[in-house]
Design a protein around this motif. Sequence first.
Motif, short mmCIF file in Angstrom:
data_model
loop_
_atom_site.label_atom_id
_atom_site.label_comp_id
_atom_site.label_asym_id
_atom_site.label_seq_id
_atom_site.Cartn_x
_atom_site.Cartn_y
_atom_site.Cartn_z
N LEU A 2 0.83 -1.20 0.00
CA LEU A 2 0.00 0.00 0.00
C LEU A 2 0.86 1.25 0.00
CD1 LEU A 2 -2.72 1.44 0.30
CD2 LEU A 2 -2.49 1.17 2.77
N LEU A 5 2.45 1.84 -3.36
CA LEU A 5 1.51 2.39 -4.34
C LEU A 5 1.27 3.87 -4.10
CD1 LEU A 5 -1.11 -0.49 -4.58
CD2 LEU A 5 0.42 0.31 -6.38
N LEU A 6 1.13 4.23 -2.83
CA LEU A 6 0.88 5.64 -2.53
C LEU A 6 2.07 6.51 -2.89
CD1 LEU A 6 -1.04 5.31 0.85
CD2 LEU A 6 -1.96 5.98 -1.37
N LEU A 8 4.27 5.81 -5.22
CA LEU A 8 4.28 5.91 -6.68
C LEU A 8 3.29 6.95 -7.15
CD1 LEU A 8 4.52 2.16 -7.73
CD2 LEU A 8 6.19 3.95 -8.22
N SER A 9 2.14 6.97 -6.48
CA SER A 9 1.12 7.96 -6.86
C SER A 9 1.64 9.36 -6.68
CB SER A 9 -0.12 7.75 -6.00
OG SER A 9 -1.03 8.79 -6.21
N SER A 12 4.47 10.12 -9.28
CA SER A 12 4.00 10.26 -10.65
C SER A 12 3.08 11.44 -10.80
CB SER A 12 3.30 8.99 -11.10
OG SER A 12 2.19 8.76 -10.27
N SER A 13 2.24 11.71 -9.78
CA SER A 13 1.32 12.82 -9.93
C SER A 13 2.06 14.13 -9.98
CB SER A 13 0.29 12.81 -8.80
OG SER A 13 0.93 13.02 -7.57
N ILE A 16 3.38 14.37 -13.43
CA ILE A 16 2.33 14.58 -14.41
C ILE A 16 1.77 15.98 -14.30
CG2 ILE A 16 0.01 13.86 -15.03
CD1 ILE A 16 0.86 11.04 -14.12
N ASN A 17 1.68 16.48 -13.05
CA ASN A 17 1.09 17.80 -12.87
C ASN A 17 1.81 18.87 -13.66
OD1 ASN A 17 -0.75 16.73 -11.19
ND2 ASN A 17 0.24 17.36 -9.31
N ALA A 20 0.08 19.45 -16.74
CA ALA A 20 -1.38 19.64 -16.78
C ALA A 20 -1.76 21.10 -16.70
CB ALA A 20 -1.99 18.95 -15.57
N ASP A 21 -1.72 21.95 -17.45
CA ASP A 21 -1.95 23.38 -17.24
C ASP A 21 -3.41 23.62 -16.86
OD1 ASP A 21 -1.44 26.25 -19.34
OD2 ASP A 21 -1.45 26.04 -17.19
N PHE A 22 -3.77 23.18 -15.67
CA PHE A 22 -5.12 23.34 -15.14
C PHE A 22 -6.20 22.78 -16.06
CE2 PHE A 22 -2.73 27.08 -13.42
CZ PHE A 22 -2.32 26.38 -12.31
N ASP A 23 -6.12 21.49 -16.24
CA ASP A 23 -7.17 20.81 -17.00
C ASP A 23 -8.53 21.00 -16.37
OD1 ASP A 23 -5.77 19.15 -19.18
OD2 ASP A 23 -4.56 18.78 -17.42
N VAL A 24 -8.53 21.29 -15.07
CA VAL A 24 -9.81 21.45 -14.40
C VAL A 24 -10.62 22.59 -15.02
CG1 VAL A 24 -8.96 23.03 -12.61
CG2 VAL A 24 -10.87 21.50 -12.11
N ASN A 54 10.63 12.47 -16.94
CA ASN A 54 9.47 11.58 -16.91
C ASN A 54 9.32 10.81 -18.20
OD1 ASN A 54 7.17 10.53 -15.66
ND2 ASN A 54 5.89 11.91 -16.86
N ALA B 11 -3.38 5.37 -7.49
CA ALA B 11 -1.98 5.08 -7.23
C ALA B 11 -1.47 4.00 -8.17
CB ALA B 11 -1.80 4.64 -5.78
N SER B 14 -1.25 5.42 -11.73
CA SER B 14 -0.12 6.33 -11.90
C SER B 14 1.18 5.58 -11.87
CB SER B 14 -0.15 7.38 -10.81
OG SER B 14 -1.38 8.06 -10.84
N LEU B 18 4.81 5.04 -14.66
CA LEU B 18 6.24 5.06 -14.38
C LEU B 18 6.89 3.73 -14.72
CD1 LEU B 18 6.59 6.91 -10.98
CD2 LEU B 18 7.08 7.75 -13.28
N THR B 29 -3.25 12.07 -17.09
CA THR B 29 -3.05 13.29 -16.32
C THR B 29 -3.98 13.28 -15.11
OG1 THR B 29 -2.54 14.52 -18.33
CG2 THR B 29 -3.14 15.81 -16.39
N ILE B 30 -3.42 13.65 -13.98
CA ILE B 30 -4.23 13.87 -12.78
C ILE B 30 -4.44 15.37 -12.64
CG2 ILE B 30 -4.32 13.63 -10.28
CD1 ILE B 30 -2.58 11.15 -10.57
N TYR B 31 -5.66 15.76 -12.38
CA TYR B 31 -5.96 17.19 -12.29
C TYR B 31 -7.03 17.40 -11.22
CZ TYR B 31 -10.30 16.13 -14.65
OH TYR B 31 -11.53 15.61 -14.95
N PHE B 327 -4.77 22.34 -9.63
CA PHE B 327 -3.57 21.56 -9.90
C PHE B 327 -3.79 20.68 -11.11
CE2 PHE B 327 -5.36 17.63 -8.20
CZ PHE B 327 -6.27 18.08 -7.28
#
Lengths: 130, 327
Positions: A2, A5-6, A8-9, A12-13, A16-17, A20-24, A54, B11, B14, B18, B29-31, B327
């Motif tokens: 666990l 995995l966290l 790695l999250s 990677s996040s 990746i961020n 991401a130029d504010f995909d939101v 990356n 997790a 993502s 890698l 992509t995470i956003y 983000f």
Amino acid sequence: MLIRLLLLSLISSSAINAQADFDVDDADSLDFSSFHSSKKPAAKVIEQSQDKTNNASPNTQPPPTSRVVYERYSLTRSDHTPYSAFYVIEALHRQLAQHCPQGWLKEKEWSQHIEASDYLLHYQYHCLTE
Amino acid sequence: MKPSNLALAIAALSGAVLATPALAENDITIYGKANLSLNQVDYETDPEDQWNLTSNASRIGVKGSVAINDELKAIYKMEYEVAIDDGDSDGDEFKQRNIYVGLQGTWGTVIGGKHDTPTKLIGKPVDRFNDLELGDIKNLLEGENRESNIVIYSSPKFAENFSASVAFIPGEDSDDSDGETNDGLADATSIALSFKNEQVYAAIANDSEVDGWDLTRLAADFTLSDKAKAGFIFQDGELSDGDVEQTGYIFSGQYTIDKIVLKAQYGMSTYDFGAIETDLTQITIGADYKINKAVKAYTYYSNIETDIETDTTYDDSVFSVGLEVKF
């Protein structure tokens, strides 16, 4: 498992961020094409690190780090600077020599208008030994 | 999948990126955004007078695409609302927002899943207090629907500035407003046509039997200068069984002064229940302060007056200060 995995999250996040130029801002939209197009981070003018680790495979060299230096100059005499374009080219080369004693590759140059007849001359470069 | 497993799923997903560089051409992509506000709430319709923390539809999403060939790719998006204030999104840690899988090519995009209708989405540029308590236009207008089992086709731009979207929703044996069983392919539909250039955004949309309503919405937003914008929404609709009608409009505008964006929104909505009418009037004013590109602080005040024809009036209001991080 666990925790791995966290971790790695998180790793990677954060990588990746950077892409991401504010995909939101695009998320609640009917323009699916724009939302799913890859967004690059806004260009940073000063001391931009072209960190592409990356995407790099483990066996390739990391790309050199790009940097930007700039000097203000005037096409005519101004209140802010008496310096001409010729003068600041020499000044920029002094800065480059200080940053890169073994030499450098100038990737591009550009001038940005400030006011009246004043401009900023930018050099984007990386050192040959990096 | 249990919501509590969502973090694990993200997790794992993502981590896979890698661990498998060979998949690098397939982007993921995470956003999201975190939006938390401290609200002073004073409701008369649902007697409540208190301070509270509100998450304002904070969310985390994963989007990505997988290339099928040079002209076609599979796309997906999984977005969940996160309750920052108390971890309770309608009883769950995460609440499903827009989630879909689909295909995308030069011919456009087709997706299926759970998603906002085209009618809802055309109004978003005008809703300057979107997702905020009382300020969101969903408190005033019908048609703000996120539908399950929806299929949407969205065209590429045509005639330079136009685009169109068509959505249908199978009823999946649900009962419609007449008590009949909806078992067709397109028991509900939502279609939209929009125009956009640098100065003008304009769109028209129509819902049929979506959440029990038939309605037409017109939305427009104008860039008046590099500092000023103004827009409006007008819509007219009725319950699909014809018992209730609603007409409403929204006017909104914003003006930017350096890092501050001043915003105002006014709207009115009339429900005609046949025997009586009820008017809703919404006034919201606020200001955003852009700390940087990703972070803003904001404050707003919103009031909705409910005026029932029987001479009964209720006032609901919210004063809020908040922080949003993208983000």
